[in-house]
Design a protein around this motif. Structure first.
Motif, PDB file in Angstrom:
ATOM      1  N   MET A   1      39.952  -2.837  55.204  1.00  0.00           N
ATOM      2  CA  MET A   1      38.511  -2.988  55.375  1.00  0.00           C
ATOM      3  C   MET A   1      37.833  -3.320  54.040  1.00  0.00           C
ATOM      4  SD  MET A   1      36.081  -0.185  57.105  1.00  0.00           S
ATOM      5  CE  MET A   1      34.332  -0.188  56.966  1.00  0.00           C
ATOM      6  N   LEU A   2      38.206  -2.586  53.006  1.00  0.00           N
ATOM      7  CA  LEU A   2      37.625  -2.859  51.687  1.00  0.00           C
ATOM      8  C   LEU A   2      38.101  -4.213  51.156  1.00  0.00           C
ATOM      9  CD1 LEU A   2      35.731  -1.631  49.644  1.00  0.00           C
ATOM     10  CD2 LEU A   2      37.674  -0.442  48.631  1.00  0.00           C
ATOM     11  N   ASP A   3      39.384  -4.497  51.355  1.00  0.00           N
ATOM     12  CA  ASP A   3      39.921  -5.788  50.902  1.00  0.00           C
ATOM     13  C   ASP A   3      39.219  -6.942  51.597  1.00  0.00           C
ATOM     14  OD1 ASP A   3      41.643  -4.562  49.200  1.00  0.00           O
ATOM     15  OD2 ASP A   3      43.391  -4.714  50.521  1.00  0.00           O
ATOM     16  N   GLU A   4      38.995  -6.779  52.896  1.00  0.00           N
ATOM     17  CA  GLU A   4      38.292  -7.819  53.668  1.00  0.00           C
ATOM     18  C   GLU A   4      36.885  -8.022  53.138  1.00  0.00           C
ATOM     19  OE1 GLU A   4      37.812  -7.505  57.974  1.00  0.00           O
ATOM     20  OE2 GLU A   4      39.945  -6.977  58.028  1.00  0.00           O
ATOM     21  N   ALA A   5      36.216  -6.907  52.870  1.00  0.00           N
ATOM     22  CA  ALA A   5      34.839  -6.982  52.374  1.00  0.00           C
ATOM     23  C   ALA A   5      34.803  -7.716  51.038  1.00  0.00           C
ATOM     24  CB  ALA A   5      34.258  -5.582  52.233  1.00  0.00           C
ATOM     25  N   ILE A   6      35.748  -7.414  50.179  1.00  0.00           N
ATOM     26  CA  ILE A   6      35.788  -8.057  48.865  1.00  0.00           C
ATOM     27  C   ILE A   6      36.100  -9.537  49.003  1.00  0.00           C
ATOM     28  CG2 ILE A   6      37.069  -8.153  46.693  1.00  0.00           C
ATOM     29  CD1 ILE A   6      37.300  -5.046  46.964  1.00  0.00           C
ATOM     30  N   ALA A   7      36.991  -9.853  49.932  1.00  0.00           N
ATOM     31  CA  ALA A   7      37.367 -11.249  50.125  1.00  0.00           C
ATOM     32  C   ALA A   7      36.172 -12.097  50.548  1.00  0.00           C
ATOM     33  CB  ALA A   7      38.483 -11.345  51.162  1.00  0.00           C
ATOM     34  N   GLY A   8      35.219 -11.485  51.239  1.00  0.00           N
ATOM     35  CA  GLY A   8      34.061 -12.226  51.714  1.00  0.00           C
ATOM     36  C   GLY A   8      32.952 -12.374  50.692  1.00  0.00           C
ATOM     37  N   LEU A   9      33.109 -11.762  49.539  1.00  0.00           N
ATOM     38  CA  LEU A   9      32.069 -11.846  48.509  1.00  0.00           C
ATOM     39  C   LEU A   9      32.032 -13.228  47.876  1.00  0.00           C
ATOM     40  CD1 LEU A   9      32.570  -8.521  46.510  1.00  0.00           C
ATOM     41  CD2 LEU A   9      30.474  -9.198  47.695  1.00  0.00           C
ATOM     42  N   PRO A  10      30.861 -13.661  47.451  1.00  0.00           N
ATOM     43  CA  PRO A  10      30.795 -14.888  46.646  1.00  0.00           C
ATOM     44  C   PRO A  10      31.611 -14.674  45.363  1.00  0.00           C
ATOM     45  CG  PRO A  10      28.589 -14.101  47.226  1.00  0.00           C
ATOM     46  CD  PRO A  10      29.550 -13.062  47.686  1.00  0.00           C
ATOM     47  N   GLU A  11      32.159 -15.754  44.838  1.00  0.00           N
ATOM     48  CA  GLU A  11      33.045 -15.654  43.667  1.00  0.00           C
ATOM     49  C   GLU A  11      32.411 -14.869  42.517  1.00  0.00           C
ATOM     50  OE1 GLU A  11      36.247 -16.418  43.285  1.00  0.00           O
ATOM     51  OE2 GLU A  11      36.182 -16.899  45.416  1.00  0.00           O
ATOM     52  N   ILE A  12      31.143 -15.106  42.296  1.00  0.00           N
ATOM     53  CA  ILE A  12      30.490 -14.461  41.148  1.00  0.00           C
ATOM     54  C   ILE A  12      30.442 -12.939  41.291  1.00  0.00           C
ATOM     55  CG2 ILE A  12      28.100 -14.638  42.010  1.00  0.00           C
ATOM     56  CD1 ILE A  12      27.473 -15.495  39.004  1.00  0.00           C
ATOM     57  N   LEU A  13      30.456 -12.451  42.526  1.00  0.00           N
ATOM     58  CA  LEU A  13      30.413 -11.000  42.739  1.00  0.00           C
ATOM     59  C   LEU A  13      31.808 -10.380  42.809  1.00  0.00           C
ATOM     60  CD1 LEU A  13      27.514 -10.680  45.350  1.00  0.00           C
ATOM     61  CD2 LEU A  13      27.424 -10.355  42.883  1.00  0.00           C
ATOM     62  N   LYS A  14      32.835 -11.205  42.775  1.00  0.00           N
ATOM     63  CA  LYS A  14      34.214 -10.681  42.856  1.00  0.00           C
ATOM     64  C   LYS A  14      34.765 -10.262  41.498  1.00  0.00           C
ATOM     65  CE  LYS A  14      35.820 -13.338  46.792  1.00  0.00           C
ATOM     66  NZ  LYS A  14      36.683 -14.439  47.222  1.00  0.00           N
ATOM     67  N   ARG A  15      34.035 -10.597  40.454  1.00  0.00           N
ATOM     68  CA  ARG A  15      34.567 -10.344  39.111  1.00  0.00           C
ATOM     69  C   ARG A  15      34.465  -8.874  38.721  1.00  0.00           C
ATOM     70  NH1 ARG A  15      31.657 -15.061  35.736  1.00  0.00           N
ATOM     71  NH2 ARG A  15      29.871 -14.031  36.639  1.00  0.00           N
ATOM     72  N   ASP A  16      35.370  -8.468  37.866  1.00  0.00           N
ATOM     73  CA  ASP A  16      35.296  -7.161  37.202  1.00  0.00           C
ATOM     74  C   ASP A  16      35.234  -5.975  38.160  1.00  0.00           C
ATOM     75  OD1 ASP A  16      35.192  -8.598  34.798  1.00  0.00           O
ATOM     76  OD2 ASP A  16      33.005  -8.717  34.885  1.00  0.00           O
ATOM     77  N   MET A  17      36.034  -6.011  39.201  1.00  0.00           N
ATOM     78  CA  MET A  17      36.019  -4.947  40.211  1.00  0.00           C
ATOM     79  C   MET A  17      36.310  -3.565  39.637  1.00  0.00           C
ATOM     80  SD  MET A  17      35.237  -5.596  43.243  1.00  0.00           S
ATOM     81  CE  MET A  17      34.520  -7.128  43.770  1.00  0.00           C
ATOM     82  N   GLU A  18      37.214  -3.506  38.680  1.00  0.00           N
ATOM     83  CA  GLU A  18      37.600  -2.205  38.135  1.00  0.00           C
ATOM     84  C   GLU A  18      36.723  -1.792  36.950  1.00  0.00           C
ATOM     85  OE1 GLU A  18      39.756  -0.453  39.775  1.00  0.00           O
ATOM     86  OE2 GLU A  18      40.255  -2.101  41.120  1.00  0.00           O
ATOM     87  N   GLU A  19      35.867  -2.715  36.520  1.00  0.00           N
ATOM     88  CA  GLU A  19      34.980  -2.393  35.391  1.00  0.00           C
ATOM     89  C   GLU A  19      33.790  -1.577  35.894  1.00  0.00           C
ATOM     90  OE1 GLU A  19      35.648  -3.395  32.191  1.00  0.00           O
ATOM     91  OE2 GLU A  19      37.512  -4.169  33.015  1.00  0.00           O
ATOM     92  N   ASN A  20      33.167  -0.857  35.000  1.00  0.00           N
ATOM     93  CA  ASN A  20      32.000  -0.071  35.380  1.00  0.00           C
ATOM     94  C   ASN A  20      30.824  -0.979  35.681  1.00  0.00           C
ATOM     95  OD1 ASN A  20      33.244   2.398  35.112  1.00  0.00           O
ATOM     96  ND2 ASN A  20      32.652   2.625  32.976  1.00  0.00           N
ATOM     97  N   LEU A  21      30.373  -0.938  36.915  1.00  0.00           N
ATOM     98  CA  LEU A  21      29.123  -1.626  37.251  1.00  0.00           C
ATOM     99  C   LEU A  21      27.980  -0.816  36.649  1.00  0.00           C
ATOM    100  CD1 LEU A  21      27.998  -3.144  40.589  1.00  0.00           C
ATOM    101  CD2 LEU A  21      26.546  -1.517  39.412  1.00  0.00           C
ATOM    102  N   CYS A  22      28.074   0.491  36.818  1.00  0.00           N
ATOM    103  CA  CYS A  22      27.079   1.384  36.206  1.00  0.00           C
ATOM    104  C   CYS A  22      27.706   1.985  34.956  1.00  0.00           C
ATOM    105  CB  CYS A  22      26.665   2.481  37.175  1.00  0.00           C
ATOM    106  SG  CYS A  22      25.421   3.578  36.465  1.00  0.00           S
TER     107      CYS A  22
END
Ligand code: FES
Length: 77
Positions: free
Chosen positions: A1-22
């Motif tokens: 479910m999470l993988d699917e959600a990430i796959a549907g993101l625009p490319e610009i929002l797929k970056r730096d998944m493991e980095e701190n957003l906050c």
């Protein structure tokens, strides 16, 4: 479910998944996305679940971009 959600993101929002957003509260982007996918549909709910944006709020816009994307998908057509 999470993988699917990430796959549907625009490319610009797929970056730096493991980095701190906050950075203030050291919340990785993947944790924010997980909260949204599991039902947090406002920044307040994301904040309550993850503490993201609970610092000086400098990541609010990034959270908004993710919420806009996923909330648009939630709405029935
Ligand atoms: S980076 Fe999230 S509140 Fe500052």
């Amino acid at each position: 479910m999470l993988d699917e959600a990430i796959a549907g993101l625009p490319e610009i929002l797929k970056r730096d998944m493991e980095e701190n957003l906050c950075v203030c509260n050291q919340v990785p982007k993947i944790k924010v996305i997980e909260a949204i996918v599991l039902g947090a549909d406002t920044r307040e709910k994301v904040c309550a679940q993850t503490y993201a944006s609970d610092g000086n709020g400098c990541c609010k816009l990034q959270i908004k971009h993710l919420l806009d994307h996923f909330n648009a998908q939630r709405k029935p057509e």
